[in-house]
Design a protein around this motif. Sequence first.
Motif, PDB file in Angstrom:
ATOM      1  N   ALA A  73      41.472  33.734  58.039  1.00 53.30           N
ATOM      2  CA  ALA A  73      40.309  34.617  58.119  1.00 53.30           C
ATOM      3  C   ALA A  73      39.191  33.948  58.927  1.00 53.30           C
ATOM      4  O   ALA A  73      38.901  32.773  58.701  1.00 53.30           O
ATOM      5  N   PRO A  74      38.585  34.674  59.846  1.00 53.15           N
ATOM      6  CA  PRO A  74      37.520  34.098  60.672  1.00 53.15           C
ATOM      7  C   PRO A  74      36.392  33.467  59.860  1.00 53.15           C
ATOM      8  O   PRO A  74      35.838  32.434  60.256  1.00 53.15           O
ATOM      9  N   GLU A  75      36.060  34.047  58.711  1.00 51.63           N
ATOM     10  CA  GLU A  75      34.969  33.469  57.912  1.00 51.63           C
ATOM     11  C   GLU A  75      35.343  32.114  57.321  1.00 51.63           C
ATOM     12  O   GLU A  75      34.488  31.255  57.128  1.00 51.63           O
ATOM     13  N   ARG A  76      36.638  31.887  57.059  1.00 51.93           N
ATOM     14  CA  ARG A  76      37.075  30.561  56.577  1.00 51.93           C
ATOM     15  C   ARG A  76      36.858  29.520  57.670  1.00 51.93           C
ATOM     16  O   ARG A  76      36.432  28.412  57.405  1.00 51.93           O
ATOM     17  N   LEU A  77      37.185  29.886  58.899  1.00 52.79           N
ATOM     18  CA  LEU A  77      36.998  28.959  60.023  1.00 52.79           C
ATOM     19  C   LEU A  77      35.514  28.712  60.274  1.00 52.79           C
ATOM     20  O   LEU A  77      35.098  27.580  60.491  1.00 52.79           O
ATOM     21  N   ALA A  78      34.717  29.765  60.206  1.00 53.45           N
ATOM     22  CA  ALA A  78      33.277  29.642  60.449  1.00 53.45           C
ATOM     23  C   ALA A  78      32.614  28.735  59.415  1.00 53.45           C
ATOM     24  O   ALA A  78      31.668  28.017  59.732  1.00 53.45           O
ATOM     25  N   GLU A  79      33.119  28.734  58.180  1.00 55.82           N
ATOM     26  CA  GLU A  79      32.558  27.889  57.131  1.00 55.82           C
ATOM     27  C   GLU A  79      32.645  26.402  57.476  1.00 55.82           C
ATOM     28  O   GLU A  79      31.863  25.601  56.978  1.00 55.82           O
ATOM     29  N   GLN A  80      33.599  26.057  58.341  1.00 59.29           N
ATOM     30  CA  GLN A  80      33.759  24.656  58.735  1.00 59.29           C
ATOM     31  C   GLN A  80      33.468  24.467  60.227  1.00 59.29           C
ATOM     32  O   GLN A  80      33.920  23.529  60.845  1.00 59.29           O
ATOM     33  N   TRP A  81      32.693  25.373  60.773  1.00 60.71           N
ATOM     34  CA  TRP A  81      32.201  25.286  62.152  1.00 60.71           C
ATOM     35  C   TRP A  81      33.321  25.166  63.185  1.00 60.71           C
ATOM     36  O   TRP A  81      33.222  24.416  64.152  1.00 60.71           O
ATOM     37  N   ILE A  82      34.367  25.944  62.984  1.00 62.67           N
ATOM     38  CA  ILE A  82      35.445  26.029  63.975  1.00 62.67           C
ATOM     39  C   ILE A  82      35.023  27.077  64.998  1.00 62.67           C
ATOM     40  O   ILE A  82      34.681  28.205  64.622  1.00 62.67           O
ATOM     41  N   PRO A  83      35.015  26.743  66.291  1.00 56.58           N
ATOM     42  CA  PRO A  83      34.628  27.727  67.307  1.00 56.58           C
ATOM     43  C   PRO A  83      35.475  28.993  67.199  1.00 56.58           C
ATOM     44  O   PRO A  83      36.686  28.922  66.961  1.00 56.58           O
TER      45      PRO A  83
END
Length: 149
Positions: A73-83
């Motif tokens: 899920a994009p929000e999981r990646l965003a939580e760890q500052w993944i572009p």
Amino acid sequence: MRAKDWATNTAINDRPVNSRAKIEFHHVFPQARVQSTFPKEEWNSLANLAFVTGHTNKVISSKLPVEYMAGIAPERLAEQWIPDDPGLRSLDRFPEFLAARRHLMANALNRLLGLPDYTSQTVRQETDEPPADEEVIAEETNTLTPGPS
């Protein structure tokens, strides 16, 4: 905001409920895929590390981000500052991924500290001159006092 595991969506916690939920650091671009091409300082840098459960780390194994991130899920990646740019997830774009993630991480830290956002145009010049007073953040102090010889 609490980061959640990429596969299970359980909160990353310092007190895991079982051994499968134990926090591990994960090389976003797996070490096995980058160590022969890129220097250790790059593939072992903070910009290439994320936190997931041990179970998720084993499931991802040595897959490249282009292979495994599509199912996260994009929000999981965003939580760890993944572009969020999927184009940065292929092996040939590894240096660009690191630069983009460093930028995101620097901005997160700056916001936490109440500082302005980082911009890539901000370049410090190498010089032998000391910085202006307003640029000095901390001065080195010699906490060791010479003892008897």
